[in-house]
Design a protein around this motif. Structure first.
Motif, mmCIF file in Angstrom:
data_model
loop_
_atom_site.group_PDB
_atom_site.id
_atom_site.type_symbol
_atom_site.label_atom_id
_atom_site.label_comp_id
_atom_site.label_asym_id
_atom_site.label_seq_id
_atom_site.Cartn_x
_atom_site.Cartn_y
_atom_site.Cartn_z
ATOM 1 N N VAL A 179 0.836 -1.200 0.000
ATOM 2 C CA VAL A 179 0.000 0.000 0.000
ATOM 3 C C VAL A 179 0.871 1.249 0.000
ATOM 4 O O VAL A 179 0.418 2.333 -0.367
ATOM 5 C CB VAL A 179 -0.949 0.039 1.214
ATOM 6 N N ALA A 180 2.130 1.101 0.406
ATOM 7 C CA ALA A 180 3.030 2.248 0.439
ATOM 8 C C ALA A 180 4.473 1.782 0.386
ATOM 9 O O ALA A 180 4.809 0.684 0.829
ATOM 10 C CB ALA A 180 2.798 3.082 1.696
ATOM 11 N N ILE A 181 5.311 2.637 -0.185
ATOM 12 C CA ILE A 181 6.756 2.452 -0.161
ATOM 13 C C ILE A 181 7.330 3.669 0.540
ATOM 14 O O ILE A 181 7.237 4.794 0.051
ATOM 15 C CB ILE A 181 7.331 2.316 -1.577
ATOM 16 N N LEU A 182 7.887 3.438 1.712
ATOM 17 C CA LEU A 182 8.424 4.506 2.546
ATOM 18 C C LEU A 182 9.938 4.459 2.471
ATOM 19 O O LEU A 182 10.565 3.494 2.897
ATOM 20 C CB LEU A 182 7.961 4.322 4.002
ATOM 21 N N SER A 183 10.537 5.509 1.910
ATOM 22 C CA SER A 183 11.995 5.556 1.794
ATOM 23 C C SER A 183 12.574 6.532 2.812
ATOM 24 O O SER A 183 12.128 7.672 2.922
ATOM 25 C CB SER A 183 12.428 5.972 0.389
ATOM 26 N N MET A 184 13.589 6.057 3.547
ATOM 27 C CA MET A 184 14.351 6.909 4.459
ATOM 28 C C MET A 184 15.835 6.822 4.131
ATOM 29 O O MET A 184 16.691 7.001 4.989
ATOM 30 C CB MET A 184 14.071 6.489 5.907
ATOM 31 N N SER A 185 16.130 6.549 2.867
ATOM 32 C CA SER A 185 17.503 6.338 2.420
ATOM 33 C C SER A 185 18.026 7.537 1.653
ATOM 34 O O SER A 185 17.370 8.022 0.731
ATOM 35 C CB SER A 185 17.574 5.101 1.517
ATOM 36 N N PRO A 186 19.227 8.020 1.999
ATOM 37 C CA PRO A 186 19.828 9.098 1.201
ATOM 38 C C PRO A 186 20.412 8.593 -0.112
ATOM 39 O O PRO A 186 20.691 9.387 -1.008
ATOM 40 C CB PRO A 186 20.946 9.632 2.121
ATOM 41 N N THR A 193 15.265 12.146 7.172
ATOM 42 C CA THR A 193 15.546 12.029 8.599
ATOM 43 C C THR A 193 16.660 12.949 9.086
ATOM 44 O O THR A 193 16.844 13.108 10.287
ATOM 45 C CB THR A 193 15.935 10.580 8.939
ATOM 46 N N ASP A 194 17.406 13.538 8.165
ATOM 47 C CA ASP A 194 18.503 14.456 8.498
ATOM 48 C C ASP A 194 18.779 15.323 7.284
ATOM 49 O O ASP A 194 18.288 15.035 6.181
ATOM 50 C CB ASP A 194 19.785 13.685 8.861
ATOM 51 N N ASP A 195 19.605 16.360 7.478
ATOM 52 C CA ASP A 195 20.091 17.138 6.340
ATOM 53 C C ASP A 195 21.197 16.312 5.689
ATOM 54 O O ASP A 195 22.380 16.478 5.981
ATOM 55 C CB ASP A 195 20.611 18.497 6.814
ATOM 56 N N TRP A 196 20.776 15.406 4.803
ATOM 57 C CA TRP A 196 21.718 14.467 4.219
ATOM 58 C C TRP A 196 22.809 15.161 3.407
ATOM 59 O O TRP A 196 23.951 14.689 3.372
ATOM 60 C CB TRP A 196 20.969 13.463 3.332
ATOM 61 N N VAL A 197 22.480 16.245 2.748
ATOM 62 C CA VAL A 197 23.475 16.950 1.929
ATOM 63 C C VAL A 197 24.549 17.557 2.821
ATOM 64 O O VAL A 197 25.748 17.367 2.589
ATOM 65 C CB VAL A 197 22.801 18.026 1.066
ATOM 66 N N ALA A 198 24.136 18.278 3.879
ATOM 67 C CA ALA A 198 25.104 18.903 4.783
ATOM 68 C C ALA A 198 25.922 17.863 5.531
ATOM 69 O O ALA A 198 27.085 18.108 5.880
ATOM 70 C CB ALA A 198 24.384 19.818 5.777
ATOM 71 N N ALA A 203 26.845 14.854 4.400
ATOM 72 C CA ALA A 203 27.411 13.824 3.518
ATOM 73 C C ALA A 203 28.835 13.451 3.915
ATOM 74 O O ALA A 203 29.181 12.264 3.982
ATOM 75 C CB ALA A 203 27.368 14.310 2.066
ATOM 76 N N ASP A 204 29.672 14.440 4.185
ATOM 77 C CA ASP A 204 31.064 14.140 4.536
ATOM 78 C C ASP A 204 31.138 13.311 5.808
ATOM 79 O O ASP A 204 31.938 12.367 5.908
ATOM 80 C CB ASP A 204 31.855 15.443 4.714
ATOM 81 N N MET A 205 30.318 13.663 6.801
ATOM 82 C CA MET A 205 30.338 12.941 8.062
ATOM 83 C C MET A 205 29.896 11.490 7.867
ATOM 84 O O MET A 205 30.362 10.587 8.573
ATOM 85 C CB MET A 205 29.418 13.636 9.073
ATOM 86 N N MET A 206 29.008 11.257 6.886
ATOM 87 C CA MET A 206 28.530 9.900 6.615
ATOM 88 C C MET A 206 29.425 9.157 5.630
ATOM 89 O O MET A 206 29.158 8.013 5.292
ATOM 90 C CB MET A 206 27.098 9.951 6.078
ATOM 91 N N GLY A 207 30.477 9.849 5.145
ATOM 92 C CA GLY A 207 31.369 9.231 4.177
ATOM 93 C C GLY A 207 30.751 9.101 2.797
ATOM 94 O O GLY A 207 31.088 8.186 2.041
ATOM 95 N N LEU A 208 29.853 10.045 2.434
ATOM 96 C CA LEU A 208 29.155 9.999 1.154
ATOM 97 C C LEU A 208 29.497 11.221 0.308
ATOM 98 O O LEU A 208 30.049 12.212 0.808
ATOM 99 C CB LEU A 208 27.638 9.931 1.385
ATOM 100 N N SER A 209 29.153 11.164 -0.950
ATOM 101 C CA SER A 209 29.364 12.278 -1.866
ATOM 102 C C SER A 209 28.200 13.258 -1.770
ATOM 103 O O SER A 209 27.047 12.889 -2.010
ATOM 104 C CB SER A 209 29.482 11.761 -3.312
ATOM 105 N N GLY A 210 28.493 14.510 -1.417
ATOM 106 C CA GLY A 210 27.443 15.517 -1.296
ATOM 107 C C GLY A 210 26.714 15.766 -2.597
ATOM 108 O O GLY A 210 25.491 15.932 -2.609
ATOM 109 N N SER A 211 27.426 15.797 -3.725
ATOM 110 C CA SER A 211 26.781 16.053 -5.018
ATOM 111 C C SER A 211 25.859 14.898 -5.399
ATOM 112 O O SER A 211 24.752 15.116 -5.922
ATOM 113 C CB SER A 211 27.835 16.271 -6.105
ATOM 114 N N PHE A 212 26.287 13.664 -5.110
ATOM 115 C CA PHE A 212 25.429 12.512 -5.396
ATOM 116 C C PHE A 212 24.173 12.541 -4.525
ATOM 117 O O PHE A 212 23.064 12.294 -5.009
ATOM 118 C CB PHE A 212 26.195 11.211 -5.165
ATOM 119 N N ILE A 213 24.339 12.838 -3.227
ATOM 120 C CA ILE A 213 23.194 12.873 -2.320
ATOM 121 C C ILE A 213 22.199 13.941 -2.769
ATOM 122 O O ILE A 213 20.978 13.718 -2.741
ATOM 123 C CB ILE A 213 23.656 13.140 -0.871
#
Length: 402
Positions: A110-117, A134-139, A141-151
């Motif tokens: 009935v629903a697809i709930l995404s909480m993934s950056p 759930t967070d400011d994923w872009v800001a 990104a570095d702390m999470m070890g991810l690419s800000g531009s991709f996020i």
């Protein structure tokens, strides 16, 4: 996968099921009270660190039951799933496996709930597509070890695809609407589970100590914590270290080595209430920055749910809760002053009951009810202007995007 007469909700999680239980887990568990839930782990590289659980079975995906009403889908991917050339392939791999599992189970969600950056919201599956940020994923990104531009690109694509969008704070909701002006984003804060047996039956005399609950990482104001420890206040720290920055590592080493700091590390969730029964207050000592300003710390409501008053640094979440039960320290001196005052006052039975009564208006069950209201066409749901009201009440600040 579970096969019952209950409707199915797919939760595309931002973390694996075995990770520390945060917003993703709490909402999934709350939704499972009325729905079957299919939890979708982020893809796992076929080869890599031994501590990462990998599915065992035929093919590249595996489904198992992880809790009552909750099944988990795990998908194996090529090495380096965060690399630019592999990301889009991993999304196709993930949603190909998800499509097969849903088809074989014969239970359309009935629903697809995404909480993934990282993951894209699927366009070709049934059910309302809900994006919960759930967070400011872009800001962050570095702390999470991810690419800000991709996020950012991924977030923009999901904002366009989603039928409904929610965020944990009004500040974060406003940021998302700036990114995608045609989106109207609802506020769905984090919640808590009230510990009903943390009252008179479990209450012990308060000690002159405070509690710091949760992960120890770059989000914390280590200068503030160092000053607090140096002031002689007893601090019980409950949670694992998850820092990446060497400077933060050194700061945590100094803080945790104080004689008046009692660090318990990561403990089972069932043991946390007992560790909070004799402390005088809980603290949320976050740095004041863009990332933290848009976040909604779980620990603030968890302290209240355990009956404790709270001292927090300034944040959108603390202001939104708008309660005298949460004292905001806007300077180091003010924060330490609030802590000392609460220690001197102690926590009476009546204060503990008042804190828990406030927390009951912000349970995960109430947050799940707000999510369920978005499953129907044209539904509107939201948090009350007065946080003291029950969270299941509605107001006109949510909308569906089509």
């Amino acid at each position: 996968m579970t096969n019952s007469e209950r409707s199915l909700v797919v939760v595309i999680a931002g973390c694996r099921w075995e990770n520390i239980r945060g917003t993703d887990h709490r909402l999934a568990i709350a939704l499972s009270a009325e729905h079957d839930v299919l939890w979708v782990d982020p893809v796992v590289p076929r080869f890599g660190p031994a501590e990462v659980e990998r599915p065992v079975g035929v093919g590249n995906h595996f489904v198992d039951q992880v809790a009552q009403g909750i099944s988990r889908l795990r998908v194996l991917a090529p090495p380096g799933p965060s690399r630019i050339l592999v990301r889009s392939f991993c999304n196709r791999l993930l949603f190909g496996a998800l499509s097969r599992v849903l088809r074989e189970g014969g239970n359309a969600p009935v629903a697809i709930l995404s909480m993934s950056p990282n993951a894209r919201l699927p366009r070709n599956l049934p059910g309302k597509r809900i994006l919960h940020v759930t967070d400011d994923w872009v800001a962050g990104a570095d702390m999470m070890g991810l690419s800000g531009s991709f996020i950012r690109r991924n977030l923009m694509a999901n904002l366009r695809t989603a039928d409904a969008v929610t965020a944990v704070t009004p500040q974060l909701a406003a940021q998302l609407m700036e990114m995608h002006p045609t989106a109207r984003v609802g506020t769905l804060p984090n919640g808590c589970q009230v510990v009903d047996d943390a009252g008179r039956g479990r209450h012990r005399a308060c000690k002159p100590i405070i509690a710091l609950l949760g992960q120890l990482n770059e989000r914390l104001d280590l200068d503030l914590l160092e000053s607090l420890a140096a002031s002689g206040v007893g601090i019980r720290v409950i949670g694992p270290r998850r820092e990446r920055d060497p400077a933060v590592k050194a700061g945590l080493d100094r803080f945790l080595n104080h004689d008046n700091v009692d660090w318990h590390g990561e403990v089972p969730a069932s043991e946390v209430p007992e560790l909070l029964t004799d402390v005088s207050a809980g603290i949320t000592p976050y740095l004041v920055n863009e990332f933290n300003g848009a976040s909604f710390p779980l620990k603030t409501l968890e302290y209240l749910a355990a009956g404790l008053p709270v001292v927090s640094t300034d944040s959108s979440a603390a202001r939104w809760l708008d309660s005298e039960l949460i004292r905001i320290g806007r300077t180091r001196e003010e924060f330490i002053g609030h802590v000392r005052q609460l220690i001197s006052e102690g926590v009476s039975y009546s204060v503990r009951a008042q804190n828990q009564e406030f927390a009951r208006g912000h349970t995960w069950a109430a947050r799940a009810a707000s999510i369920r209201a978005l499953f129907a066409d044209g539904a509107e749901a939201g948090e009350p202007d007065d946080p003291g009201q029950k969270s299941s009440q509605k107001e006109d600040k949510w909308s569906m995007r089509t």
